[in-house]
Motif scaffolding. Structure first.
Motif, short mmCIF file in Angstrom:
data_model
loop_
_atom_site.label_atom_id
_atom_site.label_comp_id
_atom_site.label_asym_id
_atom_site.label_seq_id
_atom_site.Cartn_x
_atom_site.Cartn_y
_atom_site.Cartn_z
N PRO A 41 50.89 58.08 7.10
CA PRO A 41 51.01 59.20 6.14
C PRO A 41 52.46 59.51 5.83
O PRO A 41 53.29 59.65 6.74
CB PRO A 41 50.32 60.35 6.88
CG PRO A 41 49.35 59.70 7.79
CD PRO A 41 50.02 58.44 8.24
N GLY A 42 52.77 59.61 4.55
CA GLY A 42 54.12 59.93 4.12
C GLY A 42 55.09 58.76 4.10
O GLY A 42 56.24 58.92 3.72
N ASN A 43 54.61 57.59 4.53
CA ASN A 43 55.48 56.41 4.57
C ASN A 43 55.03 55.36 3.56
O ASN A 43 53.89 55.36 3.11
CB ASN A 43 55.45 55.77 5.97
CG ASN A 43 56.12 56.63 7.01
OD1 ASN A 43 56.69 57.67 6.70
ND2 ASN A 43 56.04 56.21 8.25
N GLN A 44 55.94 54.45 3.24
CA GLN A 44 55.59 53.32 2.39
C GLN A 44 54.84 52.27 3.21
O GLN A 44 54.96 52.20 4.44
CB GLN A 44 56.86 52.71 1.80
CG GLN A 44 57.54 53.58 0.77
CD GLN A 44 58.70 52.87 0.10
OE1 GLN A 44 59.27 51.94 0.63
NE2 GLN A 44 59.04 53.31 -1.11
N ARG A 45 54.08 51.45 2.51
CA ARG A 45 53.40 50.34 3.17
C ARG A 45 54.46 49.35 3.65
O ARG A 45 55.40 49.03 2.92
CB ARG A 45 52.42 49.66 2.21
CG ARG A 45 51.49 48.68 2.87
CD ARG A 45 50.42 48.19 1.91
NE ARG A 45 49.54 49.27 1.49
CZ ARG A 45 48.41 49.09 0.78
NH1 ARG A 45 48.05 47.87 0.44
NH2 ARG A 45 47.67 50.11 0.43
N GLU A 46 54.31 48.88 4.89
CA GLU A 46 55.29 47.97 5.46
C GLU A 46 54.63 46.74 6.04
O GLU A 46 53.48 46.77 6.47
CB GLU A 46 56.11 48.68 6.55
CG GLU A 46 55.30 49.12 7.76
CD GLU A 46 56.16 49.69 8.88
OE1 GLU A 46 57.39 49.75 8.74
OE2 GLU A 46 55.58 50.07 9.91
N LEU A 47 55.40 45.66 6.08
CA LEU A 47 54.91 44.42 6.68
C LEU A 47 54.78 44.58 8.19
O LEU A 47 55.69 45.07 8.86
CB LEU A 47 55.88 43.28 6.39
CG LEU A 47 55.61 41.98 7.13
CD1 LEU A 47 54.36 41.30 6.59
CD2 LEU A 47 56.82 41.04 7.04
N VAL A 48 53.63 44.14 8.70
CA VAL A 48 53.45 44.05 10.15
C VAL A 48 53.65 42.60 10.59
O VAL A 48 54.47 42.31 11.46
CB VAL A 48 52.05 44.53 10.56
CG1 VAL A 48 51.85 44.35 12.06
CG2 VAL A 48 51.84 45.99 10.15
N ALA A 49 52.89 41.70 9.99
CA ALA A 49 53.00 40.29 10.35
C ALA A 49 52.41 39.44 9.24
O ALA A 49 51.51 39.90 8.52
CB ALA A 49 52.29 40.00 11.67
N ARG A 50 52.91 38.20 9.15
CA ARG A 50 52.43 37.30 8.11
C ARG A 50 52.43 35.88 8.68
O ARG A 50 53.30 35.52 9.50
CB ARG A 50 53.35 37.38 6.90
CG ARG A 50 52.77 36.85 5.63
CD ARG A 50 53.47 37.46 4.43
NE ARG A 50 52.97 36.92 3.17
CZ ARG A 50 51.86 37.36 2.58
NH1 ARG A 50 51.16 38.32 3.11
NH2 ARG A 50 51.48 36.83 1.43
N ILE A 51 51.44 35.08 8.25
CA ILE A 51 51.33 33.70 8.71
C ILE A 51 51.02 32.81 7.52
O ILE A 51 50.15 33.14 6.71
CB ILE A 51 50.26 33.58 9.83
CG1 ILE A 51 50.20 32.16 10.39
CG2 ILE A 51 48.89 34.04 9.35
CD1 ILE A 51 49.38 32.07 11.67
N ASN A 52 51.73 31.69 7.42
CA ASN A 52 51.47 30.82 6.28
C ASN A 52 50.48 29.72 6.65
O ASN A 52 49.93 29.70 7.76
CB ASN A 52 52.77 30.25 5.71
CG ASN A 52 53.46 29.27 6.65
OD1 ASN A 52 52.89 28.80 7.64
ND2 ASN A 52 54.71 28.96 6.35
N ARG A 53 50.28 28.81 5.70
CA ARG A 53 49.22 27.82 5.88
C ARG A 53 49.49 26.86 7.03
O ARG A 53 48.55 26.33 7.63
CB ARG A 53 49.04 27.03 4.58
CG ARG A 53 47.75 26.25 4.49
CD ARG A 53 47.68 25.44 3.23
NE ARG A 53 47.89 26.21 2.02
CZ ARG A 53 47.81 25.69 0.80
NH1 ARG A 53 47.54 24.42 0.64
NH2 ARG A 53 48.01 26.44 -0.26
N VAL A 54 50.77 26.66 7.34
CA VAL A 54 51.09 25.72 8.43
C VAL A 54 51.34 26.44 9.74
O VAL A 54 51.73 25.81 10.72
CB VAL A 54 52.30 24.84 8.06
CG1 VAL A 54 51.98 23.97 6.85
CG2 VAL A 54 53.55 25.67 7.82
N GLY A 55 51.11 27.75 9.76
CA GLY A 55 51.21 28.49 11.01
C GLY A 55 52.53 29.16 11.29
O GLY A 55 52.70 29.75 12.36
N SER A 56 53.46 29.08 10.37
CA SER A 56 54.72 29.80 10.56
C SER A 56 54.50 31.29 10.39
O SER A 56 53.76 31.72 9.51
CB SER A 56 55.76 29.32 9.54
OG SER A 56 56.06 27.95 9.75
N THR A 57 55.14 32.06 11.25
CA THR A 57 54.91 33.50 11.27
C THR A 57 56.20 34.29 11.07
O THR A 57 57.29 33.80 11.37
CB THR A 57 54.28 33.93 12.60
OG1 THR A 57 55.16 33.57 13.67
CG2 THR A 57 52.93 33.26 12.81
#
Length: 120
Positions: A41-57
């Motif tokens: 609440p009151g904050n912008q949406r932020e990245l937590v984690a991301r993974i691509n097709r080859v498994g890089s995070t």
């Protein structure tokens, strides 16, 4: 029609763990990167984690070393294992994926969000 459906949110005590899941369904031709974002609440949406097709995070700074993202391409599912949870992790967590639907172009899809509350 492509959908992302999250599950696994809830209430947990500080120091506890939760595992979020997000399953993509529908007429899917291919999935590229998948990830998790959060918004308190009151904050912008932020990245937590991301993974691509080859498994890089890549991870948000505040969750490095505590959260782990993984994916199961056979199930079109991405997971987020959250350990050592802190009250400041409280937020609505959203799943995101880059998906090419059958007969269509690449597009960005979002889940409906799942609430994670860390409190004693």
């Amino acid at each position: 029609q492509v959908q992302l459906v999250e599950s696994g949110g809830g209430l947990v005590q500080p120091g506890g763990s939760l595992r979020l899941s997000c399953a993509a369904s529908g007429s899917i031709f291919s999935i590229n990167a998948m990830g998790w974002y959060r918004q308190a609440p009151g904050n912008q949406r932020e990245l937590v984690a991301r993974i691509n097709r080859v498994g890089s995070t890549n991870y948000g700074t505040s969750v490095k070393g505590r959260f782990t993202i993984s994916r199961d391409d056979a199930k079109n599912t991405v997971y987020l294992q959250m350990n050592s949870l802190k009250p400041e992790d409280t937020a609505v967590y959203y799943c995101n994926a880059e998906i090419r639907a059958t007969g269509s172009f690449w597009d960005d899809y979002w889940g409906q969000g799942t609430q994670v509350t860390v409190s004693s």
